[in-house]
Write a protein that holds these residues in place. Sequence first.
Motif, mmCIF file in Angstrom:
data_model
loop_
_atom_site.group_PDB
_atom_site.id
_atom_site.type_symbol
_atom_site.label_atom_id
_atom_site.label_comp_id
_atom_site.label_asym_id
_atom_site.label_seq_id
_atom_site.Cartn_x
_atom_site.Cartn_y
_atom_site.Cartn_z
ATOM 1 N N GLY A 73 -129.393 51.379 -101.758
ATOM 2 C CA GLY A 73 -128.368 50.818 -102.374
ATOM 3 C C GLY A 73 -128.482 49.514 -102.718
ATOM 4 O O GLY A 73 -128.797 48.702 -101.926
ATOM 5 N N SER A 74 -127.892 49.035 -104.160
ATOM 6 C CA SER A 74 -128.097 47.809 -104.412
ATOM 7 C C SER A 74 -126.709 47.521 -105.350
ATOM 8 O O SER A 74 -126.534 48.497 -106.261
ATOM 9 N N ALA A 75 -126.185 46.336 -105.496
ATOM 10 C CA ALA A 75 -125.426 46.061 -106.682
ATOM 11 C C ALA A 75 -126.025 45.927 -107.987
ATOM 12 O O ALA A 75 -125.294 45.822 -108.939
ATOM 13 N N THR A 86 -133.677 44.702 -101.258
ATOM 14 C CA THR A 86 -132.964 46.241 -100.711
ATOM 15 C C THR A 86 -133.499 47.315 -101.542
ATOM 16 O O THR A 86 -133.568 48.449 -101.005
ATOM 17 N N GLY A 87 -133.994 46.946 -102.712
ATOM 18 C CA GLY A 87 -134.429 48.009 -103.696
ATOM 19 C C GLY A 87 -135.939 47.858 -103.805
ATOM 20 O O GLY A 87 -136.440 48.385 -104.729
ATOM 21 N N GLY A 88 -136.695 46.986 -102.953
ATOM 22 C CA GLY A 88 -138.004 46.824 -103.052
ATOM 23 C C GLY A 88 -138.613 46.367 -104.297
ATOM 24 O O GLY A 88 -139.729 46.380 -104.381
ATOM 25 N N PHE A 144 -123.158 32.782 -112.461
ATOM 26 C CA PHE A 144 -123.085 33.854 -111.455
ATOM 27 C C PHE A 144 -124.509 34.118 -110.620
ATOM 28 O O PHE A 144 -124.776 34.251 -109.700
ATOM 29 N N ARG A 145 -125.443 34.252 -111.750
ATOM 30 C CA ARG A 145 -126.866 34.578 -111.614
ATOM 31 C C ARG A 145 -127.410 33.455 -110.604
ATOM 32 O O ARG A 145 -128.204 33.922 -109.569
ATOM 33 N N THR A 146 -127.157 32.305 -110.918
ATOM 34 C CA THR A 146 -127.597 31.140 -109.978
ATOM 35 C C THR A 146 -127.290 31.338 -108.692
ATOM 36 O O THR A 146 -128.050 31.188 -107.739
ATOM 37 N N HIS A 147 -125.971 31.413 -108.499
ATOM 38 C CA HIS A 147 -125.364 31.449 -107.357
ATOM 39 C C HIS A 147 -125.720 32.652 -106.681
ATOM 40 O O HIS A 147 -126.124 32.442 -105.229
ATOM 41 N N HIS A 148 -126.062 33.837 -107.234
ATOM 42 C CA HIS A 148 -126.393 34.770 -106.649
ATOM 43 C C HIS A 148 -127.993 34.852 -105.892
ATOM 44 O O HIS A 148 -128.181 35.109 -104.917
ATOM 45 N N ILE A 149 -128.844 33.824 -106.648
ATOM 46 C CA ILE A 149 -130.129 33.793 -106.215
ATOM 47 C C ILE A 149 -130.052 32.971 -104.884
ATOM 48 O O ILE A 149 -130.714 33.113 -103.877
HETATM 49 C C1 HEM Z 1 -125.697 39.345 -98.825
HETATM 50 C C2 HEM Z 1 -125.110 39.480 -100.167
HETATM 51 C C3 HEM Z 1 -126.212 39.910 -101.106
HETATM 52 C C4 HEM Z 1 -127.515 39.931 -101.067
HETATM 53 C C5 HEM Z 1 -128.618 39.961 -99.942
HETATM 54 C C6 HEM Z 1 -128.026 40.675 -102.352
HETATM 55 C C7 HEM Z 1 -129.460 41.044 -102.784
HETATM 56 C C8 HEM Z 1 -129.757 41.569 -103.957
HETATM 57 C C9 HEM Z 1 -131.293 41.791 -104.169
HETATM 58 C C10 HEM Z 1 -132.314 41.616 -103.244
HETATM 59 C C11 HEM Z 1 -131.258 42.088 -105.584
HETATM 60 C C12 HEM Z 1 -132.478 42.573 -106.213
HETATM 61 C C13 HEM Z 1 -132.492 43.899 -106.578
HETATM 62 C C14 HEM Z 1 -132.744 44.858 -105.420
HETATM 63 O O1 HEM Z 1 -133.895 44.581 -104.706
HETATM 64 O O2 HEM Z 1 -132.065 45.790 -105.430
HETATM 65 C C15 HEM Z 1 -129.836 42.086 -106.176
HETATM 66 C C16 HEM Z 1 -129.612 42.133 -107.405
HETATM 67 C C17 HEM Z 1 -128.437 42.258 -107.830
HETATM 68 N N1 HEM Z 1 -127.119 41.834 -107.094
HETATM 69 FE FE1 HEM Z 1 -127.125 41.252 -105.156
HETATM 70 N N2 HEM Z 1 -126.991 40.763 -103.120
HETATM 71 C C18 HEM Z 1 -125.986 40.316 -102.548
HETATM 72 C C19 HEM Z 1 -124.690 40.284 -103.010
HETATM 73 C C20 HEM Z 1 -124.156 40.647 -104.262
HETATM 74 C C21 HEM Z 1 -123.019 40.668 -104.801
HETATM 75 C C22 HEM Z 1 -121.891 40.307 -103.899
HETATM 76 C C23 HEM Z 1 -123.125 41.091 -105.936
HETATM 77 C C24 HEM Z 1 -121.599 41.479 -106.852
HETATM 78 C C25 HEM Z 1 -121.621 42.433 -107.423
HETATM 79 C C26 HEM Z 1 -124.331 41.408 -106.261
HETATM 80 C C27 HEM Z 1 -124.850 41.737 -107.448
HETATM 81 C C28 HEM Z 1 -126.117 41.941 -107.813
HETATM 82 C C29 HEM Z 1 -126.545 42.384 -109.290
HETATM 83 C C30 HEM Z 1 -125.653 42.599 -110.368
HETATM 84 C C31 HEM Z 1 -128.075 42.452 -109.144
HETATM 85 C C32 HEM Z 1 -128.750 42.808 -110.448
HETATM 86 C C33 HEM Z 1 -129.560 41.761 -110.850
HETATM 87 C C34 HEM Z 1 -128.752 41.030 -112.020
HETATM 88 O O3 HEM Z 1 -127.919 41.555 -112.818
HETATM 89 O O4 HEM Z 1 -128.750 39.679 -111.924
HETATM 90 N N3 HEM Z 1 -125.125 40.966 -105.236
HETATM 91 N N4 HEM Z 1 -129.004 41.596 -105.090
#
Ligand code: HEM
Length: 359
Positions: free
Chosen positions: A236-238, A336-338, A313-318
């Motif tokens: 599972g991954s967002a 989480t998705g490897g 948003f993407r900078t913040h996410h990094i």
């Molecule tokens: C503890 C919080 C979070 C962690 C550790 C995290 C981790 C990750 C990781 C490791 C990936 C890379 C893809 C993968 O390995 O599956 C990813 C991708 C992504 N995550 Fe998160 N995530 C978090 C919270 C969120 C939240 C709240 C959102 C909002 C919906 C989000 C949206 C995304 C998106 C859209 C991607 C795909 C890459 C992109 O489109 O920029 N994540 N996330």
Amino acid sequence: MASSGENEETLLPFTLSRFQVSEDYGFLLPNPLTELPAPYGLWMEIASSLPQLIASRQLRSRLHQVPSRIPGLHLAHLVLSFLTMGYLWQEGEEGAVKVLPRNLAVPFWEVSQRLGLPPILSHADFVLANWKRKTPGRNLDPIISLPGGESLRGFILVTLLVEKAAVPGIKVLRSRKPAGARVTVYDLISLLDYVDPAVFYSVIRIFLSGWRDNPAMPHGLVYQGVSEEPLAYSGGSAAQSSVLHAFDELLGIRHSAESTAFLHRMRDYMPPPHRAFVEEIQRAPSLRQHVLSSGNGKLCAAFNQCVSALTDFRTHHIAIVTKYITTPADGAAKGTGGSHIFRFLKSVRDTTREGMISA
Ligand code: HEM
């Protein structure tokens, strides 16, 4: 602790109940139900008048009125996906099983086939279908949880609130009218402060892990009664959320071939109608081209504001991924998705920025 579904299967005693043969009724179904629960009432109603409906040649027209959507399927997938993750990861990464037993695998496979979802926990289960109001109109709660306590609850609910905050943006995609509300995604993501990085890394991340590109399950998972060959699915991954995919397509963002391949693979984990929504936007005439050819400065600025918000948003996410994965892992980042997460996430952020229209 190594425990294998295969070994457990060979040790099972030769009892009648194992083969659904009854001590009292043999091969007969003991005490068959005579009524189906409410959502299936229409089938029952039609079935009880079968001879009359056939005689009056009305059966076909009655059956055409029966909805094809079976209620409860999303909940069934949600429940079976959580049960499966619990079963797989109960003993941690070292104690993963190689076989999902038939009694979980077969119904999970069938429900997944019906919904067009993969037989693993996806964003559609973890977030989209996993919420309820604690009391009517009040606070939200997940329906099903895994270990991780308040951190898990926080993680699910923040991701859910991001989905909800994107609704005005999604409506714009449909109506092409201004949203009237600004998505405050940063404020929402700040709520992740309720999620403890150590709990995320050592507990939640494990239970969300899949069996594709995962060294803990290098050969995938055998779904007993479904396939003798192991099957591989990402966890599972967002990245499986349709929100960012839809905005990328609307703004004409072009990611690198490698990132696009991963993101498009994640679309297989979306509910098929949502995937179709994203693809419809992808096929629509280019908004970017329209803005460019309009020569309208205000329109260009508004377009760039959207691209800039997506980049931010993407900078913040990094930064979040650094806090929740790199720091607790002491530098050994695992997604989480490897995926090779930072190269991927930075590349996706940079190609988003390149989507700006230059003056
Ligand atoms: C503890 C919080 C979070 C962690 C550790 C995290 C981790 C990750 C990781 C490791 C990936 C890379 C893809 C993968 O390995 O599956 C990813 C991708 C992504 N995550 Fe998160 N995530 C978090 C919270 C969120 C939240 C709240 C959102 C909002 C919906 C989000 C949206 C995304 C998106 C859209 C991607 C795909 C890459 C992109 O489109 O920029 N994540 N996330």
